[in-house]
Design a protein around this motif. Sequence first.
Motif, PDB file in Angstrom:
ATOM      1  N   CYS A 186       0.832  -1.207   0.000  1.00 58.73           N
ATOM      2  CA  CYS A 186       0.000   0.000   0.000  1.00 58.73           C
ATOM      3  C   CYS A 186       0.867   1.257   0.000  1.00 58.73           C
ATOM      4  N   ASP A 187       1.918   1.248   0.803  1.00 54.45           N
ATOM      5  CA  ASP A 187       2.830   2.398   0.851  1.00 54.45           C
ATOM      6  C   ASP A 187       3.424   2.701  -0.518  1.00 54.45           C
ATOM      7  N   MET A 188       3.698   1.646  -1.297  1.00 52.20           N
ATOM      8  CA  MET A 188       4.339   1.805  -2.603  1.00 52.20           C
ATOM      9  C   MET A 188       3.385   2.290  -3.690  1.00 52.20           C
ATOM     10  N   GLY A 189       2.117   2.443  -3.347  1.00 49.80           N
ATOM     11  CA  GLY A 189       1.152   2.884  -4.355  1.00 49.80           C
ATOM     12  C   GLY A 189       0.369   1.749  -4.964  1.00 49.80           C
ATOM     13  N   GLY A 190       0.349   0.594  -4.308  1.00 48.13           N
ATOM     14  CA  GLY A 190      -0.396  -0.546  -4.818  1.00 48.13           C
ATOM     15  C   GLY A 190      -1.889  -0.435  -4.558  1.00 48.13           C
ATOM     16  N   LEU A 191      -2.431   0.736  -4.754  1.00 44.46           N
ATOM     17  CA  LEU A 191      -3.858   1.028  -4.624  1.00 44.46           C
ATOM     18  C   LEU A 191      -4.254   1.856  -5.841  1.00 44.46           C
ATOM     19  N   PRO A 196       2.803   6.404  -4.786  1.00 46.92           N
ATOM     20  CA  PRO A 196       3.474   6.007  -3.541  1.00 46.92           C
ATOM     21  C   PRO A 196       3.297   7.057  -2.442  1.00 46.92           C
ATOM     22  N   GLY A 197       3.178   6.566  -1.206  1.00 45.64           N
ATOM     23  CA  GLY A 197       3.009   7.471  -0.070  1.00 45.64           C
ATOM     24  C   GLY A 197       1.614   8.044   0.042  1.00 45.64           C
ATOM     25  N   TYR A 198       0.616   7.379  -0.562  1.00 47.51           N
ATOM     26  CA  TYR A 198      -0.791   7.779  -0.447  1.00 47.51           C
ATOM     27  C   TYR A 198      -1.045   9.175  -1.009  1.00 47.51           C
ATOM     28  N   GLN A 199      -0.278   9.550  -2.036  1.00 48.50           N
ATOM     29  CA  GLN A 199      -0.449  10.837  -2.700  1.00 48.50           C
ATOM     30  C   GLN A 199      -1.496  10.663  -3.805  1.00 48.50           C
ATOM     31  N   LYS A 200      -2.627  11.307  -3.633  1.00 50.67           N
ATOM     32  CA  LYS A 200      -3.808  11.065  -4.473  1.00 50.67           C
ATOM     33  C   LYS A 200      -3.546  11.408  -5.943  1.00 50.67           C
ATOM     34  N   VAL A 201      -4.029  10.531  -6.829  1.00 46.80           N
ATOM     35  CA  VAL A 201      -3.767  10.726  -8.257  1.00 46.80           C
ATOM     36  C   VAL A 201      -4.610  11.854  -8.856  1.00 46.80           C
ATOM     37  N   HIS A 202      -5.687  12.252  -8.186  1.00 48.03           N
ATOM     38  CA  HIS A 202      -6.535  13.298  -8.770  1.00 48.03           C
ATOM     39  C   HIS A 202      -6.035  14.705  -8.458  1.00 48.03           C
ATOM     40  N   ILE A 203      -4.978  14.813  -7.637  1.00 49.93           N
ATOM     41  CA  ILE A 203      -4.440  16.128  -7.287  1.00 49.93           C
ATOM     42  C   ILE A 203      -3.370  16.510  -8.306  1.00 49.93           C
ATOM     43  N   LYS A 204      -3.562  17.649  -8.944  1.00 48.40           N
ATOM     44  CA  LYS A 204      -2.716  18.083 -10.058  1.00 48.40           C
ATOM     45  C   LYS A 204      -1.245  18.111  -9.673  1.00 48.40           C
ATOM     46  N   LYS A 350      12.890   9.524  -2.526  1.00 45.70           N
ATOM     47  CA  LYS A 350      12.911  10.891  -3.063  1.00 45.70           C
ATOM     48  C   LYS A 350      11.509  11.429  -3.324  1.00 45.70           C
ATOM     49  N   VAL A 351      10.567  10.544  -3.619  1.00 44.47           N
ATOM     50  CA  VAL A 351       9.224  11.001  -3.996  1.00 44.47           C
ATOM     51  C   VAL A 351       8.165  10.728  -2.931  1.00 44.47           C
ATOM     52  N   THR A 352       8.556  10.094  -1.827  1.00 43.93           N
ATOM     53  CA  THR A 352       7.593   9.699  -0.793  1.00 43.93           C
ATOM     54  C   THR A 352       7.980  10.320   0.544  1.00 43.93           C
ATOM     55  N   PRO A 353       7.250  11.330   1.011  1.00 42.18           N
ATOM     56  CA  PRO A 353       7.647  12.040   2.237  1.00 42.18           C
ATOM     57  C   PRO A 353       7.840  11.143   3.450  1.00 42.18           C
ATOM     58  N   GLN A 354       6.983  10.135   3.628  1.00 41.67           N
ATOM     59  CA  GLN A 354       7.095   9.273   4.814  1.00 41.67           C
ATOM     60  C   GLN A 354       8.395   8.482   4.838  1.00 41.67           C
ATOM     61  N   TYR A 355       8.955   8.219   3.661  1.00 43.98           N
ATOM     62  CA  TYR A 355      10.156   7.395   3.531  1.00 43.98           C
ATOM     63  C   TYR A 355      11.414   8.226   3.281  1.00 43.98           C
ATOM     64  N   ALA A 356      11.297   9.545   3.260  1.00 45.89           N
ATOM     65  CA  ALA A 356      12.391  10.410   2.809  1.00 45.89           C
ATOM     66  C   ALA A 356      13.681  10.215   3.597  1.00 45.89           C
ATOM     67  N   GLY A 367      15.020  -2.042  11.550  1.00 44.29           N
ATOM     68  CA  GLY A 367      14.080  -1.291  10.740  1.00 44.29           C
ATOM     69  C   GLY A 367      13.659   0.016  11.376  1.00 44.29           C
ATOM     70  N   ILE A 368      13.105   0.889  10.568  1.00 39.44           N
ATOM     71  CA  ILE A 368      12.646   2.211  11.011  1.00 39.44           C
ATOM     72  C   ILE A 368      11.161   2.347  10.688  1.00 39.44           C
ATOM     73  N   GLN A 369      10.412   2.918  11.613  1.00 40.18           N
ATOM     74  CA  GLN A 369       8.980   3.127  11.410  1.00 40.18           C
ATOM     75  C   GLN A 369       8.724   4.477  10.742  1.00 40.18           C
ATOM     76  N   TRP A 370       7.999   4.436   9.625  1.00 40.91           N
ATOM     77  CA  TRP A 370       7.599   5.705   9.012  1.00 40.91           C
ATOM     78  C   TRP A 370       6.429   6.312   9.787  1.00 40.91           C
ATOM     79  N   PRO A 371       6.224   7.630   9.668  1.00 46.42           N
ATOM     80  CA  PRO A 371       6.969   8.589   8.871  1.00 46.42           C
ATOM     81  C   PRO A 371       8.357   8.885   9.429  1.00 46.42           C
ATOM     82  N   CYS A 372       9.288   9.001   8.482  1.00 42.61           N
ATOM     83  CA  CYS A 372      10.673   9.341   8.810  1.00 42.61           C
ATOM     84  C   CYS A 372      11.119  10.367   7.769  1.00 42.61           C
TER      85      CYS A 372
END
Length: 525
Positions: A186-191, A196-204, A350-356, A367-372
Amino acid sequence: MTNSIAEIEDAEVIFIIGSNTTENHPVIGTFVKRAKNKGAKIIVADPREIELAKLSDVFMQLKPGTNVALLNAMMNVIIEENLQDEEFIKERCENYDELKEVVKDYTPEKAEVITGVKADLIREAARIYAKADKACILYAMGVTQHATGTENVYSIANLAMLCGKLGKESCGVNPLRGQNNVQGACDMGGLPDVFPGYQKVHIKENVEKFEKAWGVKLSDKPGLTVSEMFHEAIKGKLKALYIMGENPVISDPDTKHVIEALEKLEFLVVQDIFLTETAQYADVVLPAASFAEKDGTFTNTERRVQRVRKAINNVGQSKADWEIIVDIMNRMGYKCSYKSARDIFDELAKVTPQYAGIDYDRIENEGIQWPCPTKDHPGTKILHKDKFARGKGLFKPTKYRTSAEQPDDEYPFILTTGRILYHYHTMTMTGKNEGLMKIAGESYVEINPMDAKKYGISDGDLVEVTSRRGSVRVKAKITDVVNEGVVFMPFHYADGSANVLTNTAYDEVTKEPELKVCAVRIKKA
């Protein structure tokens, strides 16, 4: 999970709803047992008398599909007895008056009629949860796999906010993921509606960001969920499907419907480590590598990003999933130059704030827990500590709705499905283990002794279970783990598959199918 697995052990109260934790998440189950040994009180709400029900202080054996009524009644008690956290509500939440208005109608007595749980048990559970300083909620697919799954989750969040049990140690709302890297996928954009990072596709701005990163034009239209894909395939609107590491012929509702969809496709590709029941319908099967044959990361249910390391050489012609996908992209004209899983992870960061702030060097040993967000950030153990992601926590009161399919004279039983300890998902791997198959080698149906007597069924008899979609023959297991009028089947097995029976009704928001409730009849075969 809003909180962390280790915190469960120090909770004063653990409320488990729709999760057979010791069988489906046995490692987390050990933390629950440790907490019990330290004096924690356990509340269990489940249609079956699971192992943890026997250890619980309050066990609420509810009718499948009645979670909202039960949770609303608990909130009714808490507000009526002034046990809510007024300060937390005032400072950190909104829409409280609407919540009060909705739950006032759900008295414990009314909920008893709907759920089958005694009113006094509901009151006791509500008081125990509300009065504890450290109380966490654990839930799983017994909450989400309903046509009202979103409403069930809203109700859990409402309860936690009402009592101020978020953003604190050993508290929180903690969904237990069904498989080892569901969270990571899910984190990777498998929705279908997010990058990736739950960044909505409808937002310009998001579209422009990923167009720049990937060097292609991208659609701003959400895609289809799995449930929708099968419907569209049957209509002839979906022509091709690429399935990776999934076996919907066994795992998805209404097997006949799934097979019809697969056969209607013009082209089906299945990428898997074995020739699954689904792969047998494929035009092309791509041999993937198992976890032991590849490098990468898994992100677990507590948001912890962990390294996975190659332990053995690839078997036969198998390749890691990313290598197969890169090969296909290059052959289709999109030039990819990834040399390793690490390259892909670095791009993701680089493109996912939670994993930056996460990279392979930082998670080499732990391991590290996001958000990081930054390289010097330690990761986030507890979400929502000071404020919610949206600012104020929003109460989303919901009214109880019945499940899509109810028992009647022709189909008088409610069938609910689930997992057992000895098998993993559709048995693609565990079904090949001789020891596990000796312990749990065939499907079965749990039937209450009173129902068994009524239908002349003895333990071990072959029973025909029939729904509006199909019929299967399985062994009867006579047990008072289930109430009268309810039967249970594990979904793992291809022979005697529970999902031949289940229906395709789904949650309108998440499109999650209602695997936990359908109407069936039983008879001795």
